[in-house]
Motif scaffolding. Structure first.
Motif, mmCIF file in Angstrom:
data_model
loop_
_atom_site.group_PDB
_atom_site.id
_atom_site.type_symbol
_atom_site.label_atom_id
_atom_site.label_comp_id
_atom_site.label_asym_id
_atom_site.label_seq_id
_atom_site.Cartn_x
_atom_site.Cartn_y
_atom_site.Cartn_z
ATOM 1 N N LEU A 132 20.543 34.373 -23.589
ATOM 2 C CA LEU A 132 19.731 35.565 -23.408
ATOM 3 C C LEU A 132 20.623 36.799 -23.497
ATOM 4 C CD1 LEU A 132 17.513 34.459 -20.386
ATOM 5 C CD2 LEU A 132 16.912 34.461 -22.794
ATOM 6 N N THR A 133 20.059 37.826 -24.034
ATOM 7 C CA THR A 133 20.795 39.086 -24.040
ATOM 8 C C THR A 133 20.837 39.614 -22.610
ATOM 9 O OG1 THR A 133 18.834 40.405 -24.467
ATOM 10 C CG2 THR A 133 20.054 39.578 -26.399
ATOM 11 N N ALA A 138 18.278 40.442 -17.367
ATOM 12 C CA ALA A 138 17.893 41.376 -16.297
ATOM 13 C C ALA A 138 16.389 41.329 -16.080
ATOM 14 C CB ALA A 138 18.360 42.780 -16.645
ATOM 15 N N GLU A 139 15.629 41.293 -17.163
ATOM 16 C CA GLU A 139 14.163 41.228 -17.055
ATOM 17 C C GLU A 139 13.732 39.928 -16.383
ATOM 18 O OE1 GLU A 139 10.174 42.355 -17.497
ATOM 19 O OE2 GLU A 139 12.011 43.529 -17.602
ATOM 20 N N ILE A 143 11.650 39.521 -12.841
ATOM 21 C CA ILE A 143 10.389 38.771 -12.748
ATOM 22 C C ILE A 143 10.478 37.682 -11.692
ATOM 23 C CG2 ILE A 143 8.832 37.203 -13.962
ATOM 24 C CD1 ILE A 143 9.438 38.782 -16.506
ATOM 25 N N LEU A 144 11.600 36.981 -11.649
ATOM 26 C CA LEU A 144 11.769 35.887 -10.691
ATOM 27 C C LEU A 144 11.890 36.375 -9.269
ATOM 28 C CD1 LEU A 144 14.181 33.508 -12.638
ATOM 29 C CD2 LEU A 144 11.763 33.170 -12.174
ATOM 30 N N HIS A 145 12.440 37.576 -9.045
ATOM 31 C CA HIS A 145 12.653 38.062 -7.670
ATOM 32 C C HIS A 145 11.597 39.023 -7.208
ATOM 33 C CE1 HIS A 145 16.348 35.912 -7.386
ATOM 34 N NE2 HIS A 145 16.838 36.471 -8.488
ATOM 35 N N SER A 146 10.583 39.299 -7.981
ATOM 36 C CA SER A 146 9.574 40.224 -7.495
ATOM 37 C C SER A 146 8.450 39.557 -6.786
ATOM 38 C CB SER A 146 9.010 41.078 -8.613
ATOM 39 O OG SER A 146 8.691 40.357 -9.756
#
Length: 146
Positions: A132-133, A138-139, A143-146
């Motif tokens: 992944l770039t 970061a995206e 998403i996983l921590h929100s």
């Protein structure tokens, strides 16, 4: 009990295909005749040897085969005579030479081709490992921590 006898007779039917009138008095010749006829195809039944078939043509072939053996023909001469008369179709296991070689080799060749095509197809569908770039990472974290 009647069903058991009926099942036995249906399964044992081919055993009784050779009529007592066909059997030669010389056990050695009869043994040779049985061995040869086990390798010859019934032209009517197509998946049975003439030794197992009750078809009239099989009876005639068994009688002809025995006549040739009594006349002094070798096993090869008897088979060659029948092949000359009925073609190679009469052999349950045709020779593995000439045009028959193509038929014998076709099934294994097709299996190998199918396996190769399947392997290549699966290999192409396998996802290539991609990193992944930093922006995508970061995206994903967001998403996983929100």
């Amino acid at each position: 009990m009647k069903r058991l006898i009926l099942i036995f007779l249906l399964l044992a039917g081919p055993v009784f295909a050779v009529q007592p009138s066909e059997i030669l008095s010389d056990p050695a010749l009869e043994s040779r005749a049985r061995e040869i006829s086990a390798g010859l195809r019934c032209p009517v039944c197509q998946n049975e040897s003439i030794d197992e078939s009750n078809a009239p043509i099989s009876h005639e072939l068994r009688v002809l085969l025995r006549e040739r053996l009594v006349a002094g023909d070798t096993d090869e001469q008897v088979v060659d005579f029948l092949v000359a008369r009925f073609g190679e179709f009469i052999l349950l296991n045709p020779d593995r030479q000439g045009a028959n070689l193509i038929l014998w080799a076709a099934a294994p060749a097709m299996l190998l081709i199918a396996l190769l095509v399947g392997w290549l197809t699966i290999r192409r569908r396998a996802p290539a490992e991609q990193q992944l770039t930093e922006a995508e990472q970061a995206e994903l974290e967001r998403i996983l921590h929100s």
